[in-house]
Design a protein around this motif. Sequence first.
Motif: not given
Lengths: 211, 482
Positions: A88-89, B323, B325-326, B330, B333-334, B354
């Motif tokens: 996701q980054y 992540w 923080r995204l 996101s 998804e991650e 998701v």
Amino acid sequence: MVRILLADDHPLTRSGLAAWIAKEEGMQLVAETEDGESAWSAILELRPDLAMLDIEMPDCSGIDVAARVLKRGLATNVLILTAYSAHQYVMASVRAGAKGFILKSAPLAQLRKAIFQTAAGDFYLDPSVSLARTEGDVEQLSERELEVLVLAGQGLPGHEVARLLSITERTVAAHLTSVYGKLGAKNKTEAILLALKRGVILLDQLHLIDR
Amino acid sequence: MKKHLLLLLMAVVTLFTAGNFFVSLHAFRAQESAMDSMMRSYVLDLAENFSTTAAFTGGRGQAQRHGTPGMMRFRMLSADPALQSPDAGGILVVSKEGRIVSASPGAERLLPLWKGSAPDAAPREAVDAKGESYYVVVRSLDGGNFILAAVSRTYLLAPLTGVWKTWILSAMGTSAAVLVGMFLLWYWLAVPLRWIAEKLENVRWGKERSVRLYTGPLAELEALSSVIERLATESFEKEELKKRYVTDLVQAQEATRGQLARELHDGALQSAVAAVKRIQLAKQSAPSDADSPLRTHLDTAEEVVQTAEGEIRSYCEALSPSWVRLGLSSALEEIAGRLAQAYEGVETDVDIGVEIEAEAAAFPEEHVLALVRIFQEAASNSVRHGGARFIQAELRREGDLLRFSVEDDGSGFDADAYAGTDFEELRTSGHRGLANINERVRLLRGTMRIVSSRDSGEDEARPGEGCRLEILFPPPSPGERR
């Protein structure tokens, strides 16, 4: 000569990279900053060819800075340099307009490649971002599949993609499943990253600016 | 029978009271009939006595008017109670024509009771003009006259019958009062007690702050119910305290983990990264001879530091994924990608998706982390226990609330068995996963429910449709602490 701005909040990383850049042929360090805000003002002032940005920084992350660059339509290309390989980054960087994504642990040869490639405006993705599953030829994606993949890649939810393409959500899911199969991907993110890596879709298609 | 002591008591008291009542009634009847026959024999005696006396004194009495020997005879009989008062009765000597020949004192007024010259075979009852009731007997005397003896029933028996009537009435009153008392006892004590017991049965201790058990006329019951109410309140407060404690604990734990991850990231990890870069630089300056000892040492050093770097990074990830923080989309998804990768080839491949349909961009990190942990836990439950091959997480708006659901196609589980179960019990009974989810739900100030295909009577899930975890929670307010 590639004019580089380096933004990282960690002095050791910064000085190490600065020392390396100074020694390398064809690149020149024009500014070093330790947070996002000062990186942004340095970019505005110096208009470097390439901004190497860390993600985790005080004030404003590298991804936010990339988004500002994209919004302003500046000629500066952004290479995200991070310690983390989270998909996701990568997705966030890509959507924010970053041209490249490289891990801090990457060998210097790869870093050099990433710098020249992204400075030239090409996409670069760190090979260790766990995607190397299928090598060789990729089955051709249909036009509809590409459309679905691009819209999904912009982060739109399934029903929104369906609405934009005037198809049902079920069809969207079916197209995506087919795309995963063709690319050898496990999920949406992997499919997008693999498609980017292989040039099946272009980076610009995933930008969110006009949404 | 012990269980219905009150009922038994009521039955016994009612039976005895009714019995008492009937015995009294019977006694009264018997007494009355005894009195009646006694009075009849008395008036007969009176008449016989007089006739005998009359016969004894010659029986002439033809022209006697208030003189001897009639008066003498009356005097002889004057000890008789019936002749002591004119109201009590009297004796009349009446001629064939109905004239009074002689009379005991004041007995003249009894003449209307004489109804002709026929003598009575047996005493009869008669009523005079005033409505007084008498026992009367008429006998013929030797001289052609008649004797009328009358005894007042009203005067002689009234006090006695009055007492008896009062006795009967009081017995009836007592019976009625006992019955009413028993009913009231049942209505005000037994019924409220049973009701309190029923309510207590259904009290969810620690779940309800105020339990209203009883209001009514019995101070004792009110006292009892207020004690129980206080216990319920205390238990509720204790439960709340426990919940707050657990929530604080989870929060503190996350904070510590986050702190530790940041320290590792900013310190050890960056140093390792910088060290790798320096080693790489050194390698560039080192002689290009691949077999030189310096080159070998540098290669080893790079490898070692890179291993350390990788380890530190995975610690950071495990402690507090950066992540989150995204943003929610996101982050989910991650985690979906990571879970899918983790299960790849271990069981069968798992498809994890998701869908975010609600505006979640401004979610504070705390919320994102909570939902990520819930998703992680739910998905791992789905795969490990339900054998799920497809898992879908969704966030949708539902009125003023947000609904986060994780649905799978696994075998589901018997959610009914856990319906209403305290999640603290789940923890102690080894269902840590659900308890963990519940703690995060509490952090979100939400409520959760589980719909499973194994539930009976649930329309929403049918067999083969796996299991769905649903969490309803209020959207975070803009000012919420990050």
